[in-house]
Design a protein around this motif. Structure first.
Motif, mmCIF file in Angstrom:
data_model
loop_
_atom_site.group_PDB
_atom_site.id
_atom_site.type_symbol
_atom_site.label_atom_id
_atom_site.label_comp_id
_atom_site.label_asym_id
_atom_site.label_seq_id
_atom_site.Cartn_x
_atom_site.Cartn_y
_atom_site.Cartn_z
ATOM 1 N N HIS A 260 22.522 5.952 -25.215
ATOM 2 C CA HIS A 260 21.599 4.816 -25.343
ATOM 3 C C HIS A 260 20.166 5.280 -25.563
ATOM 4 O O HIS A 260 19.426 4.689 -26.366
ATOM 5 C CB HIS A 260 21.683 3.958 -24.077
ATOM 6 C CG HIS A 260 20.711 2.825 -24.032
ATOM 7 N ND1 HIS A 260 20.822 1.709 -24.833
ATOM 8 C CD2 HIS A 260 19.591 2.631 -23.267
ATOM 9 C CE1 HIS A 260 19.825 0.873 -24.573
ATOM 10 N NE2 HIS A 260 19.070 1.407 -23.626
ATOM 11 N N THR A 261 19.763 6.344 -24.846
ATOM 12 C CA THR A 261 18.372 6.803 -24.929
ATOM 13 C C THR A 261 18.172 7.924 -25.948
ATOM 14 O O THR A 261 17.037 8.150 -26.387
ATOM 15 C CB THR A 261 17.906 7.340 -23.559
ATOM 16 O OG1 THR A 261 18.739 8.450 -23.184
ATOM 17 C CG2 THR A 261 17.987 6.254 -22.501
ATOM 18 N N ALA B 211 24.580 -3.626 -25.864
ATOM 19 C CA ALA B 211 24.196 -3.896 -27.257
ATOM 20 C C ALA B 211 24.149 -2.624 -28.092
ATOM 21 O O ALA B 211 24.349 -2.670 -29.321
ATOM 22 C CB ALA B 211 22.839 -4.594 -27.282
ATOM 23 N N THR B 212 23.878 -1.489 -27.447
ATOM 24 C CA THR B 212 23.867 -0.212 -28.178
ATOM 25 C C THR B 212 25.204 0.048 -28.850
ATOM 26 O O THR B 212 25.271 0.683 -29.921
ATOM 27 C CB THR B 212 23.536 0.938 -27.202
ATOM 28 O OG1 THR B 212 22.224 0.740 -26.684
ATOM 29 C CG2 THR B 212 23.620 2.298 -27.881
ATOM 30 N N GLU C 201 21.435 -4.724 -22.469
ATOM 31 C CA GLU C 201 20.730 -3.815 -23.372
ATOM 32 C C GLU C 201 21.586 -2.615 -23.745
ATOM 33 O O GLU C 201 21.634 -2.196 -24.913
ATOM 34 C CB GLU C 201 19.419 -3.345 -22.738
ATOM 35 C CG GLU C 201 18.385 -4.432 -22.542
ATOM 36 C CD GLU C 201 18.679 -5.356 -21.374
ATOM 37 O OE1 GLU C 201 18.068 -6.441 -21.321
ATOM 38 O OE2 GLU C 201 19.523 -4.996 -20.506
ATOM 39 N N ASP D 33 20.491 -0.489 -14.484
ATOM 40 C CA ASP D 33 20.958 -0.665 -15.862
ATOM 41 C C ASP D 33 22.463 -0.425 -15.949
ATOM 42 O O ASP D 33 23.146 -1.035 -16.778
ATOM 43 C CB ASP D 33 20.218 0.306 -16.790
ATOM 44 C CG ASP D 33 18.720 0.092 -16.732
ATOM 45 O OD1 ASP D 33 18.253 -0.986 -17.125
ATOM 46 O OD2 ASP D 33 18.013 1.014 -16.260
ATOM 47 N N SER E 50 24.560 -3.254 -18.366
ATOM 48 C CA SER E 50 23.543 -4.249 -18.702
ATOM 49 C C SER E 50 23.685 -4.685 -20.160
ATOM 50 O O SER E 50 24.247 -3.964 -20.993
ATOM 51 C CB SER E 50 22.144 -3.669 -18.486
ATOM 52 O OG SER E 50 21.883 -2.651 -19.453
ATOM 53 N N ASP F 117 11.460 1.935 -15.639
ATOM 54 C CA ASP F 117 10.949 0.995 -16.643
ATOM 55 C C ASP F 117 9.738 1.573 -17.369
ATOM 56 O O ASP F 117 9.588 1.411 -18.594
ATOM 57 C CB ASP F 117 10.566 -0.326 -15.977
ATOM 58 C CG ASP F 117 11.772 -1.101 -15.474
ATOM 59 O OD1 ASP F 117 12.895 -0.813 -15.936
ATOM 60 O OD2 ASP F 117 11.596 -1.991 -14.615
#
Length: 451
Positions: free
Chosen positions: A132-133, A300-301, A297, A274, A295, A242
């Motif tokens: 994700h990151t 969605a990845t 977010e 998360d 999560s 965050d």
């Protein structure tokens, strides 16, 4: 169920075990496993008919005790209808288990990826965070345990990591708060919280925020000592994540599903991660099951990009049917509320009363049915009853304590210089008092080693 002695059968079980079973975390020739004949509720017994009150919940997973009839029936019913099916299909038991779990997870963690247990839940949570990151590093606490698989054992902080840590796993450890043995020279919870957060922020800065994919923490560390974080700490970690775009992973494998008197320990701190890992209490360990709550977010990845991971038995129907039945039992029978109520009215006060009378008790801490008793040689210096990672003769005081507990009919959870009090969440008041009386007797043995 009344235990029926059958020593001949017990000897056969023991012989087969000794000949063929390779036990985890053990020097094989130095262990002598108890042959267990049966279990029910909060008790189990051996083939000689000796019965033990289980203050370990197995490995802190039989949250509704052994052989709950409704869960046993659900497994039998699922086996008759559909024993197994591949994870790529929609299956009723799997869908319903995911729905029930998502209803109880904090915030909007509404997508559930099923695994076979807690360690592979951690493996996949960290893989998701890195993908994700696009970052390589993971930060984790020294006082922690996250599992025995390769990535999970590397983010673990305790000595079980050492043999597998070759320094290439992309893991950086830091010190989380623990006032009783503060490394920050703190005298209050407020100081411990502030200084631990400052230490973490400095660690992030010196490691490079843009290189850090995730921070993983047990919401309340379990095996490492049941150390509830001070007020504000988890919220502070959330803010740091965050600020730097770091994924916060909370490991609720041990603390989740009612253990702390809430569905998840995160509920106690009003923090939403998360990613959140779970296992153990999700179905009381009746059939292996774990998972990651995800999560929106992060989900969605992988909406149009394939997630590169999976397991043959992900969301196994028997395990999921057991989870559905367990969650329903916990709701119907008020199991989470029982853990909160009796933890506050019986276990906590009972342990604190023992601490007043036994000089070997340095500290009592916990919540719900999740407690630790820190044993010491000297209350003033807080010298542990046995050294860190002690074995053999150096561990003799804790071995004597454990033997005394078993002699009194209690099976204790012992780790390092601590005993953890982690019975099934539906253990009754009379059973809890029986266990506390046995602990009282065992602590008298520990007292003999006090300076």
């Amino acid at each position: 169920m009344t235990p029926q002695p059958n020593p001949e059968a017990g000897a056969a079980v023991k012989a087969a075990d000794r000949a063929h079973v390779f036990h985890s975390w053990s020097a094989q020739e130095l262990i002598d496993p108890l042959a267990v004949a049966g279990a029910e509720g909060s008790y189990f017994w051996d083939y000689d008919g000796r019965r033990y009150l289980d203050f370990t919940s197995g490995l802190v997973y039989t949250n509704i005790g052994y052989q709950h009839p409704k869960v046993v029936a659900a497994i039998q019913e699922q086996a008759a209808r559909m024993t197994t099916f591949a994870p790529a299909f929609a299956v009723e038991a799997r869908s319903e288990a995911a729905r029930l779990i998502a209803e109880r997870t904090p915030g909007d963690l509404d997508k559930i990826f099923f695994t076979n247990g807690g360690a592979d839940a951690v493996e996949h949570a960290l893989r998701m965070a890195r993908l994700h990151t696009g970052r390589p590093k993971v930060l984790s606490a020294y006082r922690s345990y996250h599992g025995g698989t390769q990535q999970a054992v590397n983010v673990t902080g305790d000595p079980r990591r050492w043999a597998s840590d070759n320094g290439t796993a992309g893991v950086v450890h830091f010190w989380a708060p623990f006032l009783y043995r503060s490394l920050f020279y703190a005298e209050t919870e407020e100081q411990e919280c502030a200084r631990a957060l400052e230490h973490l922020e400095t660690t992030i800065a010196f490691e490079g925020p843009s290189t850090i994919a995730a921070i993983i923490l047990e919401t309340i560390p379990g095996t490492a000592g049941v150390m509830p974080p001070p007020p504000g700490y988890l919220a502070g970690v959330r803010e740091l994540c965050d600020k730097h775009g770091i994924v916060l992973v909370l490991d609720e494998v041990m603390a989740g599903f009612g253990r702390t008197g809430t569905w998840f320990a995160a509920d106690l701190y009003d923090v939403v991660p998360d990613l959140m890992t779970f296992a153990k209490g999700v179905n009381s360990g009746y059939v292996p099951l774990g998972g990651v709550a995800i999560s929106p977010e992060i989900a969605a990845t992988f909406a149009t990009r394939a997630y590169p991971g999976g397991l043959t038995y992900s969301g196994h129907p028997l395990a999921c049917a057991a989870a559905v039945a367990t969650i329903n039992v916990m709701e119907e029978e008020g199991v989470v509320q029982n853990a909160a109520s009796l933890g506050a009215s019986v276990v906590g006060p009972g342990l604190r009363e023992l601490a007043e009378r036994h000089p070997s008790v340095g500290e009592v801490r916990g919540t719900g049915m999740f407690w630790a008793v820190e044993l010491v040689r000297d209350r003033e210096t807080r010298e542990p009853l046995v050294p860190y990672n002690a074995s053999g003769e150096a561990n003799a005081p804790m071995a004597a304590f454990a033997a005394a507990a078993k002699k009194a009919g209690l099976w204790p959870f012992v780790n390092m210089n601590r005993t953890h009090v982690v019975p099934p969440l539906n253990t009754g008041e009379a059973e809890l008092k029986e266990g506390l009386a046995a602990l009282d007797a065992a602590l008298s043995v520990a007292d003999e080693y006090v300076r």
